[in-house]
Structure formats: structure tokens, C-alpha cells
Design an enzyme around this catalytic site. Sequence first.
Site, PDB file in Angstrom:
ATOM      1  N   LYS A 209      80.346  72.665 100.050  1.00  0.00           N
ATOM      2  CA  LYS A 209      79.068  73.384  99.948  1.00  0.00           C
ATOM      3  C   LYS A 209      79.315  74.893  99.997  1.00  0.00           C
ATOM      4  CE  LYS A 209      76.095  69.911  99.858  1.00  0.00           C
ATOM      5  NZ  LYS A 209      74.927  69.685  99.011  1.00  0.00           N
TER       6      LYS A 209
ATOM      7  N   TYR B 229      83.174  69.391  94.287  1.00  0.00           N
ATOM      8  CA  TYR B 229      81.876  68.958  94.797  1.00  0.00           C
ATOM      9  C   TYR B 229      81.663  67.531  94.296  1.00  0.00           C
ATOM     10  CZ  TYR B 229      76.903  69.682  95.907  1.00  0.00           C
ATOM     11  OH  TYR B 229      75.648  69.572  96.419  1.00  0.00           O
TER      12      TYR B 229
HETATM   13  C1  LIG Z   1      74.023  66.668  97.087  1.00  0.00           C
HETATM   14  C2  LIG Z   1      73.906  66.259  98.468  1.00  0.00           C
HETATM   15  O1  LIG Z   1      73.608  67.049  99.335  1.00  0.00           O
HETATM   16  C3  LIG Z   1      74.107  64.861  98.801  1.00  0.00           C
HETATM   17  O2  LIG Z   1      74.318  64.044  97.920  1.00  0.00           O
HETATM   18  O3  LIG Z   1      74.049  64.554 100.007  1.00  0.00           O
HETATM   19 MG   LIG Z   2      73.989  66.259 101.270  1.00  0.00          MG
END
Ligand SMILES: CC(=O)C(=O)O
Ligand SMILES: [Mg+2]
Length: 570
Positions: free
Chosen positions: A178, A105
Site C-alpha cells: 500500500k 500489489y
Molecule cells: C484492495 C484491498 O484493499 C483488498 O483487497 O483488501
Molecule cells: Mg484491503
Amino acid sequence: METKWNPAEGRLETRARGRAVLADPLLNRGTAFTQEERRALGLTGLVPPQVLTQDQQAARAYQQYRAQPTDLAKNVYLTALHDRNRVLFYRLLGEHLAEMLPIVYTPTVGTAIERYSYEYRRPAGVYLSVDAPEDIERSLLATGLGPDDVDLVVVTDGEALLGIGDWGVGGIDIAVGKLAVYTAAAGIDPSRTLAVMLDVGTNRKELLDDPLYLGNHHERVDQVTYDSFIESYIGITSRLFPKALLHWEDLGPANARRILDAYRDKVFTWNDDIQGTGAVNLAAVLGGVRATGVPLTDHRIVIFGAGTAGIGVADQLRDALVIEGLSPEEATARVWAVDRHGLLTQGQQGMRDFQIRYARPAAEVADWRHDDEVGGIPLAEVVKQARPTILIGTSGQGGSFTEEIVRTMAADTERPIIMAMSNPTRLAEAVPADLLAWTDGRALIATGSPFEPVEHEGTTYTIAQANNALVFPGLGLGAIVAGADRITDGMLSAVAHAVARHTDASVPGAPILPPIARLRETTVDVAVAVARAAVQDGVAREQPDGTDATVEERVRAAMWHPVYPPIEAV
Ligand SMILES: CC(=O)C(=O)O
Ligand SMILES: [Mg+2]
Ligand SMILES: NC(=O)C1=CN([C@@H]2O[C@H](COP(=O)(O)OP(=O)(O)OC[C@H]3O[C@@H](n4cnc5c(N)ncnc54)[C@H](O)[C@@H]3O)[C@@H](O)[C@H]2O)C=CC1
């Protein structure tokens, strides 16, 4: 489908044999297949003779992971494992969540997105092209999934990925990332999820000029074509998978809000950047505000970066202030929103529809300093004049909370709450060590990407990660358990309050949000709160009996765990 979960027998049943078994990541367990399973599934001789336990496999995989030379290599390694043996991937991720989340992530997923066409090994999810809308249904059906088989679809069009912008088809990596968080944190069954990439072109010239780029080689399509493609996608997906929650990720600011407003009352859908970010931000604010000892209604808020996330954040803070007793007008007036041309001000040219509500009256700011380069009132002047107690960054502009700005804020506020929410790490509006140094350790801090703890004058400060990852898994799980068919504002507010109950930032150095290492526990509480709010708001199709214990039991029972289930060759 070749492979089906049989709930009555508590086992997987499959018609697949031989190499097809090894090629299916939802079925494959490699060296952990028993001799009996190998015989039944036609695998004898296709894997080395020794049978390993999952513990042994996990230990070996962790060693291989640790041996990777860079974070990107680790990401590629984990992606390959994800594509080979999904149960083992989640076993490893769950066991080393705090260590591996930054790899699958933010921040490393940002690098993986940028390198997508070069690091590509295998397809992930479903790729739908704006040039062939007639293929949407066929492509979704090609997954073999039926109407009862999907709980969750994460979709992106790759236009505003994290803070790194338009990377076209590489955006599939954020949808997959995600989903990995949904499963690792909330135990959403990975075989019941889908990652979808809506390829509507890219405006990044270096991709269009690159023969290896794997997406459509044309610019983003016009709005009419785009909207018609989105309408087809939503219509077909919600018809094929009527129970699935449709999650939107990293759309451009012109589309994100418009799509949410158009569909949120019609189908089971939500936007993570608007609503998830709003909820995690509110949770952090509630945690921080408690530590300041000053009631929420006495705070003044400046938001830097009034885009998809920034206005989502503003909306939930405003709703929370109204719940605390302010009128909608008073609540809105507590927010100063600053975008690329400075403070949003009434009469300003080029404001987006969703920004207009937060535009300040021209009379209020008539003698505030204007900056010609910015084309409006700059952040430094807004901080000086508005004297915020809470400063939030959702601008994607690294380093924009300068020492001067932070010191100005801290001069007037005993415990300034400062959230540098932009991702990945290099785009954070400020780094925690600086914020603590500039405020003599008084700042209550959160960042969007993870930061190491900071030592300051004998105290260790644990840095809260204000990332929607703290909330979307529980929101999804709670909504699924309740059989919800809409995501309501009440459910989002319940999320924020459930997370905030997990913190006590009054202890020196304590974070204003619960740590990622405890994400699974936090998620259960979030899911329970969401399921209850769904019932309260009348959007739950499965009616739990209302007691906490029962809802919690239902939530826990719904969580998938990374163990190899019994498998039967049929
Ligand atoms: C965490 C997230 O969804 C973003 O940085 O777009
Ligand atoms: Mg995002
Ligand atoms: N921590 C979290 O959970 C989340 C963090 N984010 C982060 O927030 C940032 C923005 O994301 P989105 O809202 O989706 O993008 P967006 O493109 O919708 O919004 C960015 C906004 O910043 C404005 N901006 C650009 N340059 C600026 C400048 N120099 N000064 C002031 N404003 C400026 C843009 O005009 C735009 O309105 C990204 O870095 C993203 O990673 C987004 C969602 C969740």
C-alpha cells in the site's frame, strides 16, 4: 537521525559513512554515486569504478526484472530493489506502473503474503508484538524518526488480507504494498512513511505448525487483550508522530469497523477497506450510472459479501443517494445486502452490528425462496426478486456471479453495472469475458484486480479496475497537504466525485473508471478535491486560500519524485 533532509539547502545531509551508506535504502544509490560523493561518504573501493546515470541503472534493473521467471520472482526482485535503493525502485515502478502494480500489489502481493516466511530476505517496517506491548514505543523510536518526520503509517494485523484471510505476520507485505502505491501514485515521500505489523497471533494452523513461520506462534488473542494492544498502539503512535495519518488495512470484520468507529473522531485515522473501497466503488457507480442514462436514485443495488468492504460500499452509496434527494430510509431501502447466510433479513441470527441497518423487513421477503444449505435467501433469489441494476461482489468467493444470476439480472436491465471487486484475481465473483458474453456486451464492468481488455463482437472492452488504490493515494496526499487532523465523510465523497469526473463510459468499450496508467494524474485531482473538502469540513490546519490553482500547486509541490537529491557528508 543520521540522515536528514535539509529543506533550506535542498539536500540530504548524512553522518553515515562507508557500508552504512550502502545499507540504507533511503541513502544508497549504488553505482550512481559520483566519485566526489564516494570520497566524501567513504565509499571509494566499495562500489565498482564506473559511475552510471540513473537512466542506465533503471534500464539495467528493468532487464533484470524482465528476466525473472515468475510473478512471485518479480515481486521478490522488486522487494530486494526496494530494500536496497528506494529511489531507483520508485523510478522503475513509476515508469512501468501498469505493468508492475499487479506485481507489487494485487494479485501477486497475495502470493508474496502466503510465501512470506519462505521468501523472507530483510525486515520491512516495524513489527509490534501483542506479547510485549511495553516495547511499542521503543520499537517505533528505533526507526530514528521524530515527531515531525512521519506523514503516514499503514498498519495491519494480518487477519483478513485481501480475500485470502489470516496469514499473520506475512501481512506486513500488504502494508508495504500500500505504501508503494501511495508513493508511486501520489508522491508521498517514502522516507516519511512507516509500515507496521501488529502481530496478535494467527489462527492459521499450518503457520502455527511451521517452524519457519516468522510471526508469534500462538492463536489470535482474545478481544480484551487485542483492544488494549490497539489502544496502546494508537496512543503511542499518535503521540510520537502527531501529524501522521494512521491507515488501517485488512483487519478482520469484527475489528475493522469497531476500531474505526472508536477512533475516527479522536485521531487522524481511516480504514482503507471500509472507506477507500466505498469511495472507489461510488466513483465506479457514478461513472457507470452516467453511461446508463438512468439517474442514480432510480437504481437498485445488490451487494454480495456484507463484510468490511461490502458495508463500507453500502454506506457510501446510501450517503450518495441521500445527497441526490432520497431520505435516509429510502436510500437504505435501495440496498439488498447478501452475506454467507443469504440476504440480511430482520430477525436473522448472528448479524454483525454494522450489518443490521441493511436487514430487509421480514414481510418484504416472506415468499422469497429460502435455501437450506445457505441458511437463508440465496443471491440467485435476491437477484430474481429485487431486480438489481447494480450488482457488487465483496465476498472473496470466486465465481459466485454465475451465468444464471447474471442472465437473470441482464434480462431486466439494459445496462447492468456489475463489479466483481474481490481480490486476488482467482477470487473475483466473475471474469469480464463471461460477463460480456452473458450480457451480449451490455454490462458495465469493474474488477478489483486487473484484467486484460476483452474482445466481444468487434468491440474492445477496457476493464475498469475498481480498487481502492485508485483513491487512497490522493486521499492521503490531499489530507497531508491540507494538514488535516481527521478524515471526514465529505472528504470521501469528494474523492469519489473527483475520480468519476475522469471517465466517460458512454463510448462503447470504455471503462467506468480511469485507467491505472493515468493514476498519477487522477491522484492529483483527488488530492485537490480532498484538500478543499478538508477546509470545507473544518479539519484543515493549513488553510489554503481556496482557489483551485493554488491548491493544485500546493499538491504538486508536495509530491516527491524519484530523483537522487544532492547529498552532503556532514
Ligand atoms: C484492495 C484491498 O484493499 C483488498 O483487497 O483488501
Ligand atoms: Mg484491503
Ligand atoms: N477492490 C477493492 O478495492 C477491495 C476489494 N476487497 C475485497 O473484498 C473481499 C472481502 O474483503 P473484506 O470485506 O475485507 O473481508 P470481510 O471478511 O470483512 O468480508 C467478507 C464478507 O463476505 C462474507 N461471505 C463469506 N462467504 C460468503 C458466501 N459464500 N456468500 C456470501 N457472503 C460470504 C463474509 O461473511 C463476510 O461478511 C476480499 O476479496 C477483498 O480482496 C476489499 C477491499 C477493497
